[in-house]
Design a protein around this motif. Structure first.
Motif, PDB file in Angstrom:
ATOM      1  N   PHE A 169       0.867  -1.346  -0.010  1.00  0.00           N
ATOM      2  CA  PHE A 169       0.204  -0.008  -0.118  1.00  0.00           C
ATOM      3  C   PHE A 169       0.840   1.257  -0.134  1.00  0.00           C
ATOM      4  N   SER A 170       0.527   2.388  -0.775  1.00  0.00           N
ATOM      5  CA  SER A 170       1.179   3.471  -0.760  1.00  0.00           C
ATOM      6  C   SER A 170       0.994   4.338   0.363  1.00  0.00           C
ATOM      7  N   ALA A 171       2.053   4.857   0.841  1.00  0.00           N
ATOM      8  CA  ALA A 171       1.908   5.782   2.091  1.00  0.00           C
ATOM      9  C   ALA A 171       2.588   7.232   1.707  1.00  0.00           C
ATOM     10  N   ALA A 172       1.848   8.224   1.795  1.00  0.00           N
ATOM     11  CA  ALA A 172       2.563   9.530   1.330  1.00  0.00           C
ATOM     12  C   ALA A 172       3.766   9.972   2.317  1.00  0.00           C
ATOM     13  N   THR A 173       3.841   9.347   3.511  1.00  0.00           N
ATOM     14  CA  THR A 173       4.884   9.817   4.326  1.00  0.00           C
ATOM     15  C   THR A 173       5.485   8.593   5.059  1.00  0.00           C
ATOM     16  N   ARG A 174       6.651   8.949   5.432  1.00  0.00           N
ATOM     17  CA  ARG A 174       7.264   7.747   6.574  1.00  0.00           C
ATOM     18  C   ARG A 174       6.401   7.621   7.713  1.00  0.00           C
ATOM     19  N   GLN A 175       5.961   8.606   8.176  1.00  0.00           N
ATOM     20  CA  GLN A 175       5.114   8.647   9.561  1.00  0.00           C
ATOM     21  C   GLN A 175       3.796   7.684   9.423  1.00  0.00           C
ATOM     22  N   GLN A 176       3.186   7.886   7.971  1.00  0.00           N
ATOM     23  CA  GLN A 176       2.313   6.866   7.723  1.00  0.00           C
ATOM     24  C   GLN A 176       2.645   5.559   7.642  1.00  0.00           C
ATOM     25  N   VAL A 177       4.032   5.150   7.341  1.00  0.00           N
ATOM     26  CA  VAL A 177       4.674   3.773   7.208  1.00  0.00           C
ATOM     27  C   VAL A 177       4.699   3.375   8.719  1.00  0.00           C
ATOM     28  N   ASP A 178       5.094   4.236   9.746  1.00  0.00           N
ATOM     29  CA  ASP A 178       5.135   3.905  11.194  1.00  0.00           C
ATOM     30  C   ASP A 178       4.141   3.626  11.718  1.00  0.00           C
ATOM     31  N   ALA A 179       3.051   4.704  11.453  1.00  0.00           N
ATOM     32  CA  ALA A 179       1.783   4.203  12.060  1.00  0.00           C
ATOM     33  C   ALA A 179       1.093   3.047  11.489  1.00  0.00           C
ATOM     34  N   PHE A 180       1.191   2.863  10.363  1.00  0.00           N
ATOM     35  CA  PHE A 180       0.605   1.337   9.793  1.00  0.00           C
ATOM     36  C   PHE A 180       1.273  -0.033  10.293  1.00  0.00           C
ATOM     37  N   HIS A 181       2.610   0.185  10.773  1.00  0.00           N
ATOM     38  CA  HIS A 181       3.126  -1.012  11.353  1.00  0.00           C
ATOM     39  C   HIS A 181       2.759  -1.289  12.768  1.00  0.00           C
ATOM     40  N   ARG A 182       2.489  -0.003  13.595  1.00  0.00           N
ATOM     41  CA  ARG A 182       1.925   0.026  14.845  1.00  0.00           C
ATOM     42  C   ARG A 182       0.378  -0.674  14.952  1.00  0.00           C
ATOM     43  N   ALA A 183      -0.388   0.048  13.918  1.00  0.00           N
ATOM     44  CA  ALA A 183      -1.664  -0.338  13.915  1.00  0.00           C
ATOM     45  C   ALA A 183      -1.903  -1.729  13.392  1.00  0.00           C
ATOM     46  N   ALA A 184      -0.955  -2.303  12.616  1.00  0.00           N
ATOM     47  CA  ALA A 184      -1.270  -3.553  12.137  1.00  0.00           C
ATOM     48  C   ALA A 184      -0.747  -4.521  13.144  1.00  0.00           C
ATOM     49  N   LEU A 185       0.187  -4.413  13.922  1.00  0.00           N
ATOM     50  CA  LEU A 185       0.646  -5.063  15.021  1.00  0.00           C
ATOM     51  C   LEU A 185      -0.526  -5.080  16.142  1.00  0.00           C
ATOM     52  N   ALA A 186      -1.192  -4.039  16.354  1.00  0.00           N
ATOM     53  CA  ALA A 186      -2.083  -3.986  17.227  1.00  0.00           C
ATOM     54  C   ALA A 186      -3.631  -4.669  16.985  1.00  0.00           C
ATOM     55  N   ALA A 187      -3.647  -4.758  15.765  1.00  0.00           N
ATOM     56  CA  ALA A 187      -4.717  -5.502  15.143  1.00  0.00           C
ATOM     57  C   ALA A 187      -4.440  -6.949  15.073  1.00  0.00           C
ATOM     58  N   GLY A 188      -3.477  -7.487  15.223  1.00  0.00           N
ATOM     59  CA  GLY A 188      -3.216  -8.914  15.650  1.00  0.00           C
ATOM     60  C   GLY A 188      -2.009  -9.330  14.527  1.00  0.00           C
ATOM     61  N   GLY A 189      -1.553  -8.424  13.605  1.00  0.00           N
ATOM     62  CA  GLY A 189      -0.552  -8.937  12.596  1.00  0.00           C
ATOM     63  C   GLY A 189       0.605  -9.290  13.188  1.00  0.00           C
ATOM     64  N   ARG A 190       1.566  -9.927  12.631  1.00  0.00           N
ATOM     65  CA  ARG A 190       2.978 -10.339  12.987  1.00  0.00           C
ATOM     66  C   ARG A 190       4.024  -9.629  12.051  1.00  0.00           C
ATOM     67  N   ASP A 191       4.986  -9.107  12.968  1.00  0.00           N
ATOM     68  CA  ASP A 191       5.929  -8.162  12.364  1.00  0.00           C
ATOM     69  C   ASP A 191       6.738  -9.027  11.386  1.00  0.00           C
ATOM     70  N   ASN A 192       6.823  -8.538  10.184  1.00  0.00           N
ATOM     71  CA  ASN A 192       7.884  -9.237   9.062  1.00  0.00           C
ATOM     72  C   ASN A 192       8.465  -8.247   8.615  1.00  0.00           C
TER      73      ASN A 192
END
Length: 129
Positions: A67-90
């Motif tokens: 997924f395209s992110a406009a900023t690096r901060q969005q990438v960071d927020a995606f990672h935090r949100a995905a882990l909080a949603a039950g995703g596993r870090d890859n």
């Protein structure tokens, strides 16, 4: 970029919740929903590309969604949100210079084992002195 991607998931409710929460930092919202056999359509506000999920008993093959992110901060927020949603870090947020000098991405494994990525291709903002 894509118009839409539609794929089957083994647990519709869990996948719907995961993708809504993990992609919220990228501006993705629910734009359409039918019965689980038809599924849901998720789209970033102001965009035409969508992600569609539906209940399936078939085992899906490996899938990589970036997924395209406009900023690096969005990438960071995606990672935090995905882990909080039950995703596993890859792969935590960071530069991937083997792709190109400004490739800033994070990777998680979703509920069905798919590799989900958010990527920003923009250079880092200049430091303000």
């Amino acid at each position: 970029m894509f118009d839409h991607v539609k794929f089957g998931v083994s647990d519709f409710a869990a996948s719907k919740a995961f993708y809504l929460q993990a992609l919220a930092p990228l501006g993705v919202v629910l734009v359409g929903e039918g019965p689980p056999s038809y599924g849901v359509e998720l789209c970033a506000q102001g965009q035409n590309s969508s992600l569609c999920l539906f209940q399936s008993e078939e085992k899906p093959a490996h899938l990589h969604l970036a997924f395209s992110a406009a900023t690096r901060q969005q990438v960071d927020a995606f990672h935090r949100a995905a882990l909080a949603a039950g995703g596993r870090d890859n792969g935590p947020p960071g530069l991937r210079p083997h792709y190109h000098a400004n490739y800033y991405a994070a990777f998680v494994i979703g509920p069905d084992g798919h590799n989900i990525e958010a990527v920003c291709h923009a250079p880092a903002p200049a430091d303000k002195a």
